[in-house]
Design a protein around this motif. Structure first.
Motif, short mmCIF file in Angstrom:
data_model
loop_
_atom_site.label_atom_id
_atom_site.label_comp_id
_atom_site.label_asym_id
_atom_site.label_seq_id
_atom_site.Cartn_x
_atom_site.Cartn_y
_atom_site.Cartn_z
N GLU A 41 -1.97 14.30 -4.91
CA GLU A 41 -1.29 15.39 -4.20
C GLU A 41 -1.00 15.00 -2.76
OE1 GLU A 41 -3.75 18.82 -4.56
OE2 GLU A 41 -3.51 18.99 -6.73
N ARG A 42 -1.93 14.32 -2.11
CA ARG A 42 -1.68 13.84 -0.74
C ARG A 42 -0.53 12.84 -0.73
NH1 ARG A 42 -5.69 14.54 3.11
NH2 ARG A 42 -4.02 13.90 4.51
N PHE A 43 -0.52 11.95 -1.73
CA PHE A 43 0.55 10.96 -1.82
C PHE A 43 1.91 11.64 -2.02
CE2 PHE A 43 -2.36 7.31 -3.47
CZ PHE A 43 -2.82 7.10 -2.19
N ALA A 44 1.93 12.72 -2.79
CA ALA A 44 3.19 13.44 -3.02
C ALA A 44 3.72 14.02 -1.70
CB ALA A 44 2.98 14.55 -4.05
N SER A 45 2.83 14.49 -0.85
CA SER A 45 3.26 15.03 0.45
C SER A 45 3.83 13.92 1.33
CB SER A 45 2.07 15.70 1.15
OG SER A 45 1.60 16.80 0.41
N LEU A 46 3.18 12.75 1.33
CA LEU A 46 3.70 11.61 2.09
C LEU A 46 5.08 11.20 1.57
CD1 LEU A 46 0.53 9.33 2.44
CD2 LEU A 46 1.43 11.01 4.06
N HIS A 47 5.24 11.22 0.26
CA HIS A 47 6.51 10.84 -0.36
C HIS A 47 7.63 11.77 0.13
CE1 HIS A 47 8.43 9.25 -4.35
NE2 HIS A 47 9.29 9.27 -3.36
N ALA A 48 7.37 13.08 0.11
CA ALA A 48 8.38 14.05 0.54
C ALA A 48 8.77 13.86 2.01
CB ALA A 48 7.87 15.46 0.31
N ALA A 49 7.80 13.46 2.83
CA ALA A 49 8.08 13.27 4.26
C ALA A 49 8.95 12.06 4.53
CB ALA A 49 6.77 13.15 5.03
N LEU A 50 8.94 11.08 3.62
CA LEU A 50 9.68 9.84 3.84
C LEU A 50 11.01 9.79 3.10
CD1 LEU A 50 6.78 7.21 3.57
CD2 LEU A 50 7.75 8.25 5.62
N ALA A 51 11.22 10.66 2.13
CA ALA A 51 12.47 10.65 1.35
C ALA A 51 13.49 11.53 2.05
CB ALA A 51 12.20 11.15 -0.07
N LYS A 52 14.29 10.91 2.90
CA LYS A 52 15.21 11.66 3.75
C LYS A 52 16.66 11.17 3.64
CE LYS A 52 12.03 14.29 5.50
NZ LYS A 52 11.99 15.74 5.18
N GLY A 53 17.03 10.56 2.53
CA GLY A 53 18.39 10.06 2.40
C GLY A 53 18.62 8.82 3.24
N THR A 81 0.83 -1.20 0.00
CA THR A 81 0.00 0.00 0.00
C THR A 81 0.87 1.26 0.00
OG1 THR A 81 -0.20 0.07 2.43
CG2 THR A 81 -1.85 -1.20 1.21
N LEU A 82 2.02 1.20 0.68
CA LEU A 82 2.95 2.32 0.66
C LEU A 82 3.54 2.48 -0.73
CD1 LEU A 82 4.48 4.56 2.12
CD2 LEU A 82 6.22 2.86 2.74
N GLU A 83 3.90 1.37 -1.36
CA GLU A 83 4.46 1.43 -2.71
C GLU A 83 3.44 2.03 -3.68
OE1 GLU A 83 7.16 -1.31 -5.70
OE2 GLU A 83 6.03 -2.27 -4.11
N ALA A 84 2.17 1.66 -3.52
CA ALA A 84 1.13 2.23 -4.37
C ALA A 84 1.01 3.73 -4.16
CB ALA A 84 -0.20 1.54 -4.10
N ALA A 85 1.10 4.17 -2.91
CA ALA A 85 1.02 5.61 -2.62
C ALA A 85 2.20 6.34 -3.25
CB ALA A 85 0.98 5.84 -1.11
N LEU A 86 3.40 5.78 -3.13
CA LEU A 86 4.58 6.42 -3.70
C LEU A 86 4.52 6.42 -5.23
CD1 LEU A 86 7.34 4.95 -1.34
CD2 LEU A 86 6.28 7.22 -1.26
N ALA A 87 3.78 5.48 -5.81
CA ALA A 87 3.57 5.45 -7.26
C ALA A 87 2.44 6.38 -7.68
CB ALA A 87 3.29 4.02 -7.72
N ARG A 88 1.81 7.07 -6.71
CA ARG A 88 0.70 7.99 -6.97
C ARG A 88 -0.50 7.27 -7.56
NH1 ARG A 88 4.68 9.99 -5.05
NH2 ARG A 88 5.55 12.05 -5.48
#
Length: 405
Positions: free
Chosen positions: A357-369, A280-287
């Motif tokens: 757009e919500r998924f994009a916000s979640l993506h940014a919060a998790l992409a931290k190097g 489900t997380l992968e689906a969200a990151l795939a928008r």
């Protein structure tokens, strides 16, 4: 440098492979052994027991395999205590690695023997089993968490913790190329692709394969332009799914089984039906707009509901702190209900765009190097061992270039 490591299922194997790559980039001579899946083995880990032996979910299901699982844990503990690795890393599989108040896991026994213990992926203490923090503190020297809100929970409990983000968030594109994904799947302009993700193990397909097949049949009655893609990770799951298609006389359905390629299917799809879990997380990151479903043994589900403190199970909803995608679980998971929920997304383009757009916000919060944070968090446990290795062998690629400047 030697690391003992244990992953218990496909999602842990994916995370373990990312962790191994991150550490090998900084310390090329590091060795990993324990229980690993195919992705970790491909990165060089040695697996002493098949990971599939631990891939059991649910209270009733675990009881059926308890004797074998306990035997594996005893054998692995004996091996690790004899070899004294620099650190032990448990990846998810909390009952096996961390244990409970009444049944200590592998990590607390190793910690008691003086072996540093790190756990990667927090148990869902924010969703249920809130009383486990004390047992976790006795089991680990350091917790690596993937979600931002988890860090404060451990800091408050006095357990050393590092938020490392999620490797999928770093590797998946922020702007998925849906047109290219459609082209790779050879979809015509009129086709409406739907991704069906029933699970990564045969035991999950036993619960979900018929459900997703019948949902596809129901959806096709209403929308003849549908084409369904089912990514399956192993030969066993593919064969099982094909058998169910034959048994349900559903071979005529426009279903394409993919060997892997879940990300490709999610990038191309207008909507997805996804079994609750990491997918489900992968689906969200795939928008990809989705409907989440899950079925369990009735007794297991009853116990889980009694312990739950959140109204949702799916990771996108947990991260958002509200229902942003529908969850149809257990008795609510019927072909008619699922087809209706998927159809609701297909009928409302504005809702799909808002969700992306919500998924994009979640993506940014998790992409931290992720890789660099993992290496920094584990460096204190490996630095002493690294002192015994010639310095030039520790430098690789990017790190060598940085130091030379």
């Amino acid at each position: 440098m030697r690391v003992a490591i244990v992953a218990g299922e496909a999602s842990g194997d994916l995370l373990g492979a990312a962790l191994i790559r991150a550490l090998k980039e900084r310390w090329p001579q590091i060795e990993f052994y324990g229980i690993a899946g195919p992705k970790m083995i491909a990165e060089g880990a040695r697996s002493l027991y098949p990971m599939e032996k631990l891939s059991v979910r649910g209270y009733v299901e675990v009881l059926k395999h308890l004797r074998e699982i306990l035997g594996i844990r005893r054998g692995l503990k004996k091996r690790i205590l004899a070899e004294k690795p620099d650190v032990f890393i448990g990846i998810d599989a909390p009952d096996f690695n961390l244990g409970t108040r009444w049944f200590p896991g592998l990590a607390p026994r190793l910690k008691a023997a003086g072996i540093p213990t790190v756990h990667y992926v927090s148990p869902s203490i924010w969703a249920w089993r809130t009383g486990r923090l004390r047992a976790i503190g006795k089991a680990v020297d350091h917790m690596l968490v993937m979600f931002p809100f988890e860090e404060a929970i451990y800091e408050k409990a006095g357990i050393p913790v590092t938020f490392v983000g999620h490797p999928l968030a770093d590797t998946m594109p922020f702007e998925p190329d849906r047109r290219e994904a459609r082209a790779q799947l050879r979809l015509g302009s009129a086709a409406v692709p739907v991704a069906l993700l029933p699970g990564s193990r045969v035991s999950e397909l036993e619960l979900h394969a018929d459900l997703v097949i019948e949902t596809a049949r129901e959806l096709l009655k209403r929308r003849p332009e549908m084409h369904f893609f089912v990514p399956l990770a192993t030969r066993e799951t593919r064969e099982f799914f094909e058998q169910r298609l034959y048994a349900l006389e559903a071979k005529e359905l426009p279903i394409t089984i993919l060997f892997g390629h879940a990300r490709l299917a999610l990038h191309a799809a207008e909507v997805a039906l996804v079994k609750s879990g990491t997918a489900t997380l992968e689906a969200a990151l795939a928008r990809c707009p989705m409907v989440i479903t899950y079925r369990l043994n009735p007794f297991t589900y009853w116990l889980a509901k009694r312990q739950a403190v959140l109204p949702y199970f799916g990771l996108p909803n947990v991260l958002a702190g509200e229902f942003i995608v529908p969850e149809l679980l257990q008795r609510d998971a019927t072909p008619g209900n699922l087809a209706q929920a998927l159809g609701n997304w297909l009928d409302n383009k504005a809702a799909r765009e808002h969700l992306r757009e919500r998924f994009a916000s979640l993506h940014a919060a998790l992409a931290k190097g992720h890789d660099e944070r993992i290496a920094q968090a584990l460096a204190p446990y490996l630095t002493q061992a690294a002192k015994n290795v010639p310095s030039d062998s520790l430098l690789s690629g990017r790190h060598a270039a940085v130091r030379s400047r």
